[in-house]
Design a protein around this motif. Structure first.
Motif, PDB file in Angstrom:
ATOM      1  N   UNK A  77       0.831  -1.200   0.000  1.00  0.00           N
ATOM      2  CA  UNK A  77       0.000   0.000   0.000  1.00  0.00           C
ATOM      3  C   UNK A  77       0.866   1.251   0.000  1.00  0.00           C
ATOM      4  N   UNK A  78       0.411   2.261  -0.703  1.00  0.00           N
ATOM      5  CA  UNK A  78       1.035   3.580  -0.660  1.00  0.00           C
ATOM      6  C   UNK A  78       0.007   4.582  -0.173  1.00  0.00           C
ATOM      7  N   UNK A 119      -1.473 -10.561   3.499  1.00  0.00           N
ATOM      8  CA  UNK A 119      -0.665  -9.596   4.245  1.00  0.00           C
ATOM      9  C   UNK A 119      -0.604  -8.304   3.449  1.00  0.00           C
ATOM     10  N   UNK A 120      -0.669  -7.156   4.147  1.00  0.00           N
ATOM     11  CA  UNK A 120      -0.520  -5.866   3.485  1.00  0.00           C
ATOM     12  C   UNK A 120       0.609  -5.099   4.170  1.00  0.00           C
ATOM     13  N   UNK A 158       6.473   1.525  -0.234  1.00  0.00           N
ATOM     14  CA  UNK A 158       6.939   0.398   0.552  1.00  0.00           C
ATOM     15  C   UNK A 158       7.059  -0.753  -0.413  1.00  0.00           C
ATOM     16  N   UNK A 159       7.999  -1.661  -0.165  1.00  0.00           N
ATOM     17  CA  UNK A 159       8.116  -2.777  -1.093  1.00  0.00           C
ATOM     18  C   UNK A 159       8.724  -3.990  -0.417  1.00  0.00           C
ATOM     19  N   UNK A 180      -3.204   3.936  -2.633  1.00  0.00           N
ATOM     20  CA  UNK A 180      -3.672   2.809  -3.418  1.00  0.00           C
ATOM     21  C   UNK A 180      -2.964   1.544  -2.966  1.00  0.00           C
ATOM     22  N   UNK A 181      -3.538   0.420  -3.342  1.00  0.00           N
ATOM     23  CA  UNK A 181      -2.936  -0.885  -3.102  1.00  0.00           C
ATOM     24  C   UNK A 181      -2.623  -1.495  -4.446  1.00  0.00           C
ATOM     25  N   UNK A 182      -1.395  -1.950  -4.608  1.00  0.00           N
ATOM     26  CA  UNK A 182      -1.066  -2.620  -5.866  1.00  0.00           C
ATOM     27  C   UNK A 182      -1.677  -4.011  -5.862  1.00  0.00           C
ATOM     28  N   UNK A 183      -1.910  -4.605  -7.049  1.00  0.00           N
ATOM     29  CA  UNK A 183      -2.410  -5.978  -7.093  1.00  0.00           C
ATOM     30  C   UNK A 183      -1.471  -6.897  -6.313  1.00  0.00           C
TER      31      UNK A 183
END
Length: 268
Positions: free
Chosen positions: A23-24, A58-59, A217-218, A256-259
């Motif tokens: 998530x960003x 998990x996010x 974040x990654x 947003x949340x990436x896939x």
């Protein structure tokens, strides 16, 4: 909270798999603005729901998710830079919002890694990543160990050691902030046999870029460098803890949340 790994049930007896969402969030810098903390909480819980809707286990959120405090706003000698006065920080609202995040994690059965300041017996707080498990409990906390010059001299106390947790049979460790620049942290994690390192920062995706916070974040896999916060839409991709491939993707919009990406390890 404990550093003892615990696990949920793997999806298969032959392979450990975790669906990981990144998530960003919107960067907020005023440590005195309770309304901004509450707005951050609303945004965070909405992104958690989006991750759940995409079947994430998990996010991962950025460091200092609620507030990445402006160093001058906290300075005892403002407008000049000086030692931070943490009595100005809205601890009460942060505490309330973190409890709402825990409740939401429990309602979604969603592991959540979120950045927040934490108070200890020391005069300064620590900048931490909190791991909230699928039951809404604080599972483990990671305190950033390698601090920037400003964080180290004016704002935070350093963390003391690594943190590890396990989801669906996969072992994760954590890093944040400028720790991306220190190879020894990640080599030590690789030597410890972890499957992935979850890295969260409020800095730009490339350290040489502007120092304006952008909130990515990654996750990182040993041997496969970085999977940076991906932008765009599409089906989840699969990543495993092996191979020399390098990924360098980034989120281009905020909040947003990436896939979700499927993190897996084949049984040997």
């Amino acid at each position: 909270m404990s550093t003892t790994p615990t696990s949920t049930t793997p999806t298969s007896t032959s392979e450990a798999v975790v669906r990981l969402a990144v998530a960003q969030t919107t960067t907020r810098t005023d440590p005195t603005d309770g309304a901004a903390f509450r707005a951050a909480g609303v945004e965070i819980r909405e992104l958690m729901s989006q991750a759940h809707d995409q079947r994430a286990d998990l996010v991962l959120f950025p460091e200092a998710t609620f507030c990445f405090p402006d160093k001058r706003a906290l300075s005892r000698t403002a407008p000049e830079l000086g030692e931070a006065d943490w009595s100005r920080f809205d601890w009460a609202t942060l505490t309330d919002e973190l409890e709402l995040v825990r409740q939401h994690a429990r309602s979604l059965a969603l592991w959540t890694v979120i950045g927040a300041q934490t108070r200890t017996a020391e005069a300064r707080p620590r900048t931490s990543l909190l791991v909230i498990d699928a039951q809404g409990h604080d599972h483990v906390r990671y305190d950033e160990r390698r601090l920037s010059r400003t964080k180290d001299t004016l704002m935070y106390a350093r963390g003391a050691g690594p943190a590890v947790f396990e989801v669906n049979g996969l072992r994760f460790r954590l890093a944040s902030g400028l720790e991306v620049l220190f190879d020894d942290i990640f080599l030590a994690y690789e030597d410890a046999g972890v499957d992935a390192v979850l890295f969260a920062t409020q800095g730009p995706p490339n350290p040489e870029e502007s120092d304006h916070p952008s909130g990515p974040a990654w996750p990182s896999w040993p041997h496969s460098s970085w999977l940076r916060s991906p932008g765009g839409h599409g089906a989840p991709t699969e990543a495993r803890a092996a191979g020399p491939a390098r990924r360098s993707l980034r989120l281009r919009t905020r909040a947003r949340v990436c896939p979700p990406h499927v993190v897996g390890r084949q049984a040997i």
